[in-house]
Design a protein around this motif. Structure first.
Motif, PDB file in Angstrom:
ATOM      1  N   LEU A  28      10.014  -2.075   2.351  1.00 19.57           N
ATOM      2  CA  LEU A  28       9.830  -1.207   1.109  1.00 19.57           C
ATOM      3  C   LEU A  28      11.041  -0.854   0.474  1.00 19.57           C
ATOM      4  O   LEU A  28      11.152  -0.935  -0.540  1.00 19.57           O
ATOM      5  CB  LEU A  28       9.101  -0.037   1.746  1.00 19.57           C
ATOM      6  N   LEU A  29      11.989  -0.533   1.426  1.00 20.25           N
ATOM      7  CA  LEU A  29      13.577  -0.377   1.026  1.00 20.25           C
ATOM      8  C   LEU A  29      13.988  -1.332   0.037  1.00 20.25           C
ATOM      9  O   LEU A  29      14.709  -1.268  -0.842  1.00 20.25           O
ATOM     10  CB  LEU A  29      14.547  -0.030   2.085  1.00 20.25           C
ATOM     11  N   ASP A  30      14.196  -2.669   0.621  1.00 18.17           N
ATOM     12  CA  ASP A  30      14.451  -3.770  -0.264  1.00 18.17           C
ATOM     13  C   ASP A  30      13.797  -3.845  -1.717  1.00 18.17           C
ATOM     14  O   ASP A  30      14.484  -4.049  -2.387  1.00 18.17           O
ATOM     15  CB  ASP A  30      14.109  -5.115   0.466  1.00 18.17           C
ATOM     16  N   PHE A  31      12.348  -3.966  -1.776  1.00 19.45           N
ATOM     17  CA  PHE A  31      11.636  -4.104  -2.981  1.00 19.45           C
ATOM     18  C   PHE A  31      11.977  -2.849  -3.972  1.00 19.45           C
ATOM     19  O   PHE A  31      11.681  -2.892  -5.078  1.00 19.45           O
ATOM     20  CB  PHE A  31      10.519  -4.680  -2.808  1.00 19.45           C
ATOM     21  N   PHE A  32      12.181  -1.532  -3.301  1.00 22.88           N
ATOM     22  CA  PHE A  32      12.360  -0.531  -4.254  1.00 22.88           C
ATOM     23  C   PHE A  32      13.651  -0.687  -4.860  1.00 22.88           C
ATOM     24  O   PHE A  32      13.951   0.167  -5.874  1.00 22.88           O
ATOM     25  CB  PHE A  32      12.420   0.768  -3.517  1.00 22.88           C
ATOM     26  N   LYS A  33      14.620  -1.530  -4.639  1.00 27.21           N
ATOM     27  CA  LYS A  33      15.883  -1.755  -5.168  1.00 27.21           C
ATOM     28  C   LYS A  33      15.525  -2.315  -6.559  1.00 27.21           C
ATOM     29  O   LYS A  33      16.536  -2.554  -7.746  1.00 27.21           O
ATOM     30  CB  LYS A  33      16.678  -2.619  -4.300  1.00 27.21           C
ATOM     31  N   ASN A  34      14.310  -2.865  -6.788  1.00 26.02           N
ATOM     32  CA  ASN A  34      13.954  -3.662  -8.124  1.00 26.02           C
ATOM     33  C   ASN A  34      13.666  -2.382  -9.061  1.00 26.02           C
ATOM     34  O   ASN A  34      13.627  -2.759 -10.097  1.00 26.02           O
ATOM     35  CB  ASN A  34      12.676  -4.332  -7.797  1.00 26.02           C
ATOM     36  N   LEU A  35      13.632  -1.354  -8.506  1.00 28.40           N
ATOM     37  CA  LEU A  35      13.329  -0.009  -9.658  1.00 28.40           C
ATOM     38  C   LEU A  35      14.503   0.011 -10.681  1.00 28.40           C
ATOM     39  O   LEU A  35      15.412  -0.015 -10.202  1.00 28.40           O
ATOM     40  CB  LEU A  35      12.993   1.241  -8.771  1.00 28.40           C
TER      41      LEU A  35
ATOM     42  N   LEU B 185       0.985  -1.164  -0.094  1.00 28.98           N
ATOM     43  CA  LEU B 185      -0.092  -0.041  -0.236  1.00 28.98           C
ATOM     44  C   LEU B 185       0.901   1.257   0.087  1.00 28.98           C
ATOM     45  O   LEU B 185       0.403   2.175  -0.664  1.00 28.98           O
ATOM     46  CB  LEU B 185      -1.039   0.023   1.044  1.00 28.98           C
ATOM     47  N   ILE B 186       1.990   1.261   0.959  1.00 29.70           N
ATOM     48  CA  ILE B 186       2.803   2.484   0.890  1.00 29.70           C
ATOM     49  C   ILE B 186       3.514   2.668  -0.685  1.00 29.70           C
ATOM     50  O   ILE B 186       3.329   3.690  -1.011  1.00 29.70           O
ATOM     51  CB  ILE B 186       4.101   2.116   1.753  1.00 29.70           C
ATOM     52  N   ALA B 187       4.047   1.351  -1.197  1.00 29.47           N
ATOM     53  CA  ALA B 187       4.590   1.800  -2.323  1.00 29.47           C
ATOM     54  C   ALA B 187       3.587   2.205  -3.525  1.00 29.47           C
ATOM     55  O   ALA B 187       3.983   3.058  -4.251  1.00 29.47           O
ATOM     56  CB  ALA B 187       5.016   0.297  -2.966  1.00 29.47           C
ATOM     57  N   SER B 188       2.307   1.552  -3.447  1.00 32.22           N
ATOM     58  CA  SER B 188       1.383   2.078  -4.440  1.00 32.22           C
ATOM     59  C   SER B 188       1.135   3.423  -4.289  1.00 32.22           C
ATOM     60  O   SER B 188       0.909   4.455  -5.082  1.00 32.22           O
ATOM     61  CB  SER B 188       0.057   1.470  -4.241  1.00 32.22           C
ATOM     62  N   LYS B 189       1.059   4.074  -3.248  1.00 29.91           N
ATOM     63  CA  LYS B 189       0.880   5.447  -2.966  1.00 29.91           C
ATOM     64  C   LYS B 189       1.964   6.405  -3.324  1.00 29.91           C
ATOM     65  O   LYS B 189       1.918   7.469  -4.203  1.00 29.91           O
ATOM     66  CB  LYS B 189       0.654   5.816  -1.438  1.00 29.91           C
ATOM     67  N   LEU B 190       3.326   6.059  -3.105  1.00 33.68           N
ATOM     68  CA  LEU B 190       4.470   6.487  -3.593  1.00 33.68           C
ATOM     69  C   LEU B 190       4.642   6.534  -5.085  1.00 33.68           C
ATOM     70  O   LEU B 190       5.293   7.443  -5.779  1.00 33.68           O
ATOM     71  CB  LEU B 190       5.628   5.875  -2.804  1.00 33.68           C
ATOM     72  N   LEU B 191       4.171   5.724  -5.691  1.00 29.21           N
ATOM     73  CA  LEU B 191       4.178   5.707  -7.376  1.00 29.21           C
ATOM     74  C   LEU B 191       3.147   6.287  -7.687  1.00 29.21           C
ATOM     75  O   LEU B 191       2.668   6.119  -8.950  1.00 29.21           O
ATOM     76  CB  LEU B 191       4.182   4.062  -7.569  1.00 29.21           C
ATOM     77  N   GLY B 192       2.142   6.699  -7.061  1.00 29.44           N
ATOM     78  CA  GLY B 192       0.858   7.439  -7.452  1.00 29.44           C
ATOM     79  C   GLY B 192      -0.250   6.533  -8.070  1.00 29.44           C
ATOM     80  O   GLY B 192      -1.240   6.950  -8.683  1.00 29.44           O
ATOM     81  N   LYS B 193      -0.265   5.369  -7.476  1.00 28.12           N
ATOM     82  CA  LYS B 193      -1.346   4.079  -8.055  1.00 28.12           C
ATOM     83  C   LYS B 193      -1.935   3.781  -6.549  1.00 28.12           C
ATOM     84  O   LYS B 193      -1.786   2.622  -6.240  1.00 28.12           O
ATOM     85  CB  LYS B 193      -0.805   3.231  -8.719  1.00 28.12           C
ATOM     86  N   PRO B 194      -2.615   4.662  -5.913  1.00 25.80           N
ATOM     87  CA  PRO B 194      -2.955   4.080  -4.549  1.00 25.80           C
ATOM     88  C   PRO B 194      -3.971   3.113  -4.490  1.00 25.80           C
ATOM     89  O   PRO B 194      -4.966   3.289  -5.194  1.00 25.80           O
ATOM     90  CB  PRO B 194      -3.626   5.434  -3.742  1.00 25.80           C
ATOM     91  N   LEU B 195      -3.825   2.033  -3.756  1.00 25.09           N
ATOM     92  CA  LEU B 195      -4.591   1.012  -3.795  1.00 25.09           C
ATOM     93  C   LEU B 195      -5.744   1.190  -2.399  1.00 25.09           C
ATOM     94  O   LEU B 195      -5.427   2.037  -1.361  1.00 25.09           O
ATOM     95  CB  LEU B 195      -4.056  -0.400  -3.154  1.00 25.09           C
TER      96      LEU B 195
END
Length: 219
Positions: free
Chosen positions: A212-219, A70-80
């Motif tokens: 969140l920090l871990d999987f944002f490395k996939n960007l 949910l946090i990632a979706s908000k940061l990416l502008g696609k809020p769940l």
């Protein structure tokens, strides 16, 4: 149904009630369907395992299990709209089974855990018609025999309590042979319901941030 892309995974933007409605539609259609959830750990696994990523992304119903999604979706502008955890959906579907007469089959965990969980379900949900259950200890060559045994019960829902990515792989590989409409991997939910392990905190801020920090490395 709106399907969004969060990092390397699709996710359906659904509330719990909307998800349950989709599940009931799947049961009525009687077409074997794999359900998955995603969280920070799953995203990381998918980043390292393209086959797992393909299995998850091809699933017709994908829920956001982790708060970090949910946090990632908000940061990416696609809020769940809502977090739909696997264990909450599992428990809600037990309610649906009791209310609407769906017959569940339970597959996974140790014999001790699954027997205790069945006892608790029979006490807490006395109207549920349990199609059957089987522990999760088997050799790979026994899978087809197990699938045939499950099929004979004519269950409406199959809950598979393996860890990831084993549950995603097993369901995907056996889905064509299964005649169960809705097949859901539930991880350690049997252990939680049986009282063998405590449920993880619903909102673990430190865990969510680290994930969140871990999987944002996939960007």
């Amino acid at each position: 149904m709106t399907r969004l892309k969060v990092l390397n995974s699709y996710v359906d933007n659904l509330t719990m009630s909307q998800t349950i409605e989709k599940v009931e539609q799947i049961i009525q259609k009687k077409i074997p369907t794999q359900h998955v959830v995603i969280n920070a750990n799953k995203i990381n696994l998918m980043g390292k395992d393209s086959t797992l990523a393909a299995i998850v992304n091809s699933s017709p119903l994908i829920n956001a299990d982790g708060s970090s999604i949910l946090i990632a979706s908000k940061l990416l502008g696609k809020p769940l709209v809502e977090r739909v955890t696997g264990i909450d959906l599992f428990i809600n579907l037990l309610n649906s089974c009791e209310e609407k007469g769906y017959r569940p089959y339970f597959f996974g965990a140790t014999q001790e855990v699954i027997a205790e969980m069945i006892r608790i379900i029979q006490t807490s949900y006395p109207k549920i018609d349990i199609a059957g259950y089987c522990n999760g200890y088997f050799e790979e060559e026994q899978s087809l025999e197990i699938v045939r045994s499950i099929n004979k019960t004519e269950a409406d829902i199959l809950f598979v309590a393996f860890s990831s990515p084993k549950k995603e792989y097993w369901v995907h590989h056996n889905l064509e042979e299964l005649n169960i409409p809705f097949v859901m991997g539930v991880g350690g939910s049997f252990d939680v319901l049986a009282g063998k392990i405590k449920r993880a905190q619903k909102y673990g801020k430190k865990w969510a941030w680290n994930g969140l920090l871990d999987f944002f490395k996939n960007l």
